[in-house]
Design a protein around this motif. Structure first.
Motif, PDB file in Angstrom:
ATOM      1  N   TYR A 105       0.505  12.733  -1.766  1.00 38.72           N
ATOM      2  CA  TYR A 105      -0.206  14.382  -1.787  1.00 38.72           C
ATOM      3  C   TYR A 105       0.846  14.685  -2.850  1.00 38.72           C
ATOM      4  O   TYR A 105       1.781  14.538  -3.444  1.00 38.72           O
ATOM      5  CB  TYR A 105       0.754  14.691  -0.113  1.00 38.72           C
ATOM      6  CG  TYR A 105       0.186  16.206  -0.694  1.00 38.72           C
ATOM      7  CD1 TYR A 105      -1.567  16.357  -0.067  1.00 38.72           C
ATOM      8  CD2 TYR A 105       1.073  17.155  -1.265  1.00 38.72           C
ATOM      9  CE1 TYR A 105      -1.376  17.613  -0.351  1.00 38.72           C
ATOM     10  CE2 TYR A 105       0.736  18.651  -1.526  1.00 38.72           C
ATOM     11  CZ  TYR A 105      -0.915  19.114  -0.696  1.00 38.72           C
ATOM     12  OH  TYR A 105      -0.439  20.170  -0.442  1.00 38.72           O
ATOM     13  N   GLY A 127       4.932   4.192   1.076  1.00 48.29           N
ATOM     14  CA  GLY A 127       4.628   3.217   1.169  1.00 48.29           C
ATOM     15  C   GLY A 127       5.234   2.068   1.626  1.00 48.29           C
ATOM     16  O   GLY A 127       6.447   1.879   2.548  1.00 48.29           O
ATOM     17  N   PHE A 181      -4.901  12.964   0.519  1.00 48.80           N
ATOM     18  CA  PHE A 181      -3.808  12.497   0.031  1.00 48.80           C
ATOM     19  C   PHE A 181      -4.532  11.714  -0.483  1.00 48.80           C
ATOM     20  O   PHE A 181      -5.762  10.935  -1.178  1.00 48.80           O
ATOM     21  CB  PHE A 181      -3.935  11.800   1.246  1.00 48.80           C
ATOM     22  CG  PHE A 181      -3.447  12.816   2.767  1.00 48.80           C
ATOM     23  CD1 PHE A 181      -2.079  12.909   2.572  1.00 48.80           C
ATOM     24  CD2 PHE A 181      -3.835  13.529   3.725  1.00 48.80           C
ATOM     25  CE1 PHE A 181      -0.822  13.861   3.405  1.00 48.80           C
ATOM     26  CE2 PHE A 181      -3.212  14.019   4.759  1.00 48.80           C
ATOM     27  CZ  PHE A 181      -1.846  14.234   4.077  1.00 48.80           C
ATOM     28  N   ASP A 182      -3.722  10.964  -1.840  1.00 48.70           N
ATOM     29  CA  ASP A 182      -3.600   9.968  -2.601  1.00 48.70           C
ATOM     30  C   ASP A 182      -3.629   8.475  -1.785  1.00 48.70           C
ATOM     31  O   ASP A 182      -2.500   8.739  -0.554  1.00 48.70           O
ATOM     32  CB  ASP A 182      -2.126  10.069  -3.690  1.00 48.70           C
ATOM     33  CG  ASP A 182      -2.590  11.179  -4.217  1.00 48.70           C
ATOM     34  OD1 ASP A 182      -3.109  12.329  -4.086  1.00 48.70           O
ATOM     35  OD2 ASP A 182      -1.194  11.814  -4.432  1.00 48.70           O
ATOM     36  N   TYR A 183      -4.405   7.440  -2.022  1.00 46.83           N
ATOM     37  CA  TYR A 183      -4.228   6.151  -1.841  1.00 46.83           C
ATOM     38  C   TYR A 183      -3.997   5.262  -2.534  1.00 46.83           C
ATOM     39  O   TYR A 183      -4.772   5.414  -3.451  1.00 46.83           O
ATOM     40  CB  TYR A 183      -4.737   5.841  -0.199  1.00 46.83           C
ATOM     41  CG  TYR A 183      -6.226   6.676  -0.514  1.00 46.83           C
ATOM     42  CD1 TYR A 183      -7.050   5.230  -0.818  1.00 46.83           C
ATOM     43  CD2 TYR A 183      -6.694   7.878  -0.441  1.00 46.83           C
ATOM     44  CE1 TYR A 183      -8.437   5.729  -1.166  1.00 46.83           C
ATOM     45  CE2 TYR A 183      -8.163   8.053  -0.515  1.00 46.83           C
ATOM     46  CZ  TYR A 183      -8.584   6.614  -1.197  1.00 46.83           C
ATOM     47  OH  TYR A 183     -10.608   6.909  -0.749  1.00 46.83           O
ATOM     48  N   ASN A 228       5.669  10.258  -1.979  1.00 45.27           N
ATOM     49  CA  ASN A 228       4.525   9.287  -1.586  1.00 45.27           C
ATOM     50  C   ASN A 228       5.366   7.898  -0.915  1.00 45.27           C
ATOM     51  O   ASN A 228       6.527   8.498  -1.122  1.00 45.27           O
ATOM     52  CB  ASN A 228       3.910   8.502  -2.621  1.00 45.27           C
ATOM     53  CG  ASN A 228       4.664   8.151  -4.268  1.00 45.27           C
ATOM     54  OD1 ASN A 228       4.948   6.892  -3.842  1.00 45.27           O
ATOM     55  ND2 ASN A 228       4.811   8.612  -4.448  1.00 45.27           N
ATOM     56  N   TYR A 288      -4.397   4.133  -8.239  1.00 44.15           N
ATOM     57  CA  TYR A 288      -4.892   4.588  -6.368  1.00 44.15           C
ATOM     58  C   TYR A 288      -5.828   5.767  -6.660  1.00 44.15           C
ATOM     59  O   TYR A 288      -6.030   5.885  -8.341  1.00 44.15           O
ATOM     60  CB  TYR A 288      -3.234   5.060  -5.654  1.00 44.15           C
ATOM     61  CG  TYR A 288      -2.867   6.104  -6.661  1.00 44.15           C
ATOM     62  CD1 TYR A 288      -2.964   7.276  -6.292  1.00 44.15           C
ATOM     63  CD2 TYR A 288      -1.759   5.190  -7.595  1.00 44.15           C
ATOM     64  CE1 TYR A 288      -1.582   7.769  -7.132  1.00 44.15           C
ATOM     65  CE2 TYR A 288      -0.864   6.454  -8.550  1.00 44.15           C
ATOM     66  CZ  TYR A 288      -0.832   7.781  -7.667  1.00 44.15           C
ATOM     67  OH  TYR A 288      -0.255   8.422  -8.767  1.00 44.15           O
ATOM     68  N   GLU A 332       0.086   0.531 -10.757  1.00 41.74           N
ATOM     69  CA  GLU A 332       0.096   1.222  -9.563  1.00 41.74           C
ATOM     70  C   GLU A 332      -1.492   1.417  -8.921  1.00 41.74           C
ATOM     71  O   GLU A 332      -2.112   1.081 -10.302  1.00 41.74           O
ATOM     72  CB  GLU A 332       0.097   2.323  -8.550  1.00 41.74           C
ATOM     73  CG  GLU A 332       2.310   2.176  -8.366  1.00 41.74           C
ATOM     74  CD  GLU A 332       2.033   2.699  -8.103  1.00 41.74           C
ATOM     75  OE1 GLU A 332       3.889   3.332  -7.513  1.00 41.74           O
ATOM     76  OE2 GLU A 332       2.008   4.578  -7.773  1.00 41.74           O
ATOM     77  N   VAL A 376       0.423  -0.929  -0.042  1.00 41.86           N
ATOM     78  CA  VAL A 376       0.096  -0.063   0.167  1.00 41.86           C
ATOM     79  C   VAL A 376       0.826   1.138   0.233  1.00 41.86           C
ATOM     80  O   VAL A 376       2.259   1.340   0.804  1.00 41.86           O
ATOM     81  CB  VAL A 376      -1.040  -0.034   0.760  1.00 41.86           C
ATOM     82  CG1 VAL A 376      -1.746  -1.154   1.203  1.00 41.86           C
ATOM     83  CG2 VAL A 376      -0.056  -0.225   2.280  1.00 41.86           C
ATOM     84  N   LYS A 377      -0.069   2.681  -0.207  1.00 41.72           N
ATOM     85  CA  LYS A 377       0.830   3.539  -0.229  1.00 41.72           C
ATOM     86  C   LYS A 377      -0.109   5.055  -0.465  1.00 41.72           C
ATOM     87  O   LYS A 377      -1.017   4.644   0.016  1.00 41.72           O
ATOM     88  CB  LYS A 377       1.585   3.969  -1.586  1.00 41.72           C
ATOM     89  CG  LYS A 377       0.568   3.887  -3.244  1.00 41.72           C
ATOM     90  CD  LYS A 377       1.321   4.874  -4.172  1.00 41.72           C
ATOM     91  CE  LYS A 377       1.173   6.122  -4.390  1.00 41.72           C
ATOM     92  NZ  LYS A 377       2.029   6.363  -5.827  1.00 41.72           N
ATOM     93  N   GLY A 378       0.282   5.672   0.594  1.00 40.41           N
ATOM     94  CA  GLY A 378       0.020   7.020   0.407  1.00 40.41           C
ATOM     95  C   GLY A 378       0.888   8.184   0.091  1.00 40.41           C
ATOM     96  O   GLY A 378       1.949   8.157  -0.004  1.00 40.41           O
TER      97      GLY A 378
END
Length: 218
Positions: free
Chosen positions: A29, A208, A50-52, A206, A71, A69, A25-27
């Motif tokens: 901006y 993750g 936020f992106d996720y 980002n 997201y 990915e 997983v990643k998060g």
């Protein structure tokens, strides 16, 4: 014939010795703008969520692999409502996309960390659009209906980035910075009053976590 078969088997074995799969997983901006033609006095878009999402990475060679990915990401722009003013009152447009980038990745071992370089295309699908302004002091945003005659649902372009990762027995942490440019227009130029071009320009950071399967590539 036997020699050729042995060569193929040895090659497959050698490649499989380096194969490794990561899922995680990643998060992050994203900071974005829209490059209009004719040029408009736009401002970069900040602080809009936020992106996720999910990350899949596969290496079958020590230094080369690919990453995909899926997201959610927010992109858009701001611009002054009245160009005759100082620009304190701003209009803001935020598009939310489901995005699928696919990268070729090159990485090198720096002992404590891995450094990696990504480059590849992306495609994105618009799922929501919001707009508003800060005439009341704070941005008052509301959802707007997506008009398929005016708004492009599909965006596509290229992405590139550089990052660091650290492998542990129980997984991998990574951090990365990226830049991107869209080739698909945000709005269709054939619609009345729309600009000839409206292409996304953006940067993102980002972090993750990845869980890895297979053999260690170090």
């Amino acid at each position: 014939m036997i020699k050729k078969s042995l060569t193929v088997l040895l090659t497959i074995f050698a490649l499989s010795a380096y194969s490794q799969t990561y899922v995680g997983v990643k998060g992050g901006y994203t900071m974005s703008d829209i490059a209009f033609s004719p040029v408009q006095n736009t401002r970069m878009l900040f602080a809009d969520g936020f992106d996720y999402g999910l990350v899949f990475k596969y290496f079958n060679l020590k230094y080369f692999g690919f990453q995909a990915e899926l997201y959610m990401v927010n992109r858009g722009y701001r611009k002054p409502i009245d160009l005759a003013e100082l620009g304190d009152t701003l209009y803001k447009r935020v598009n939310t996309y489901i995005e699928l980038p696919i990268f070729m990745q090159v990485r090198f071992n720096l002992k404590l960390f891995m450094i990696h370089f990504n480059a590849g295309p992306y495609i994105a699908y618009l799922v929501q659009a919001r707009e508003g302004d800060n005439s009341s002091g704070e941005y008052q945003m509301s959802n707007i209906s997506i008009n398929i005659l005016r708004d492009n649902r599909i965006d596509f372009g290229v992405l590139g980035g550089i990052g660091l990762s650290r492998d542990f027995k129980w997984g991998t942490f990574f951090a990365e910075g990226r830049v991107g440019y869209g080739y698909g227009d945000m709005q269709k130029h054939t619609y009345t009053g729309m600009p000839k071009q409206s292409k996304a320009v953006f940067q993102s950071v980002n972090v993750g976590y990845l869980y890895h399967f297979g053999n260690n590539l170090k």
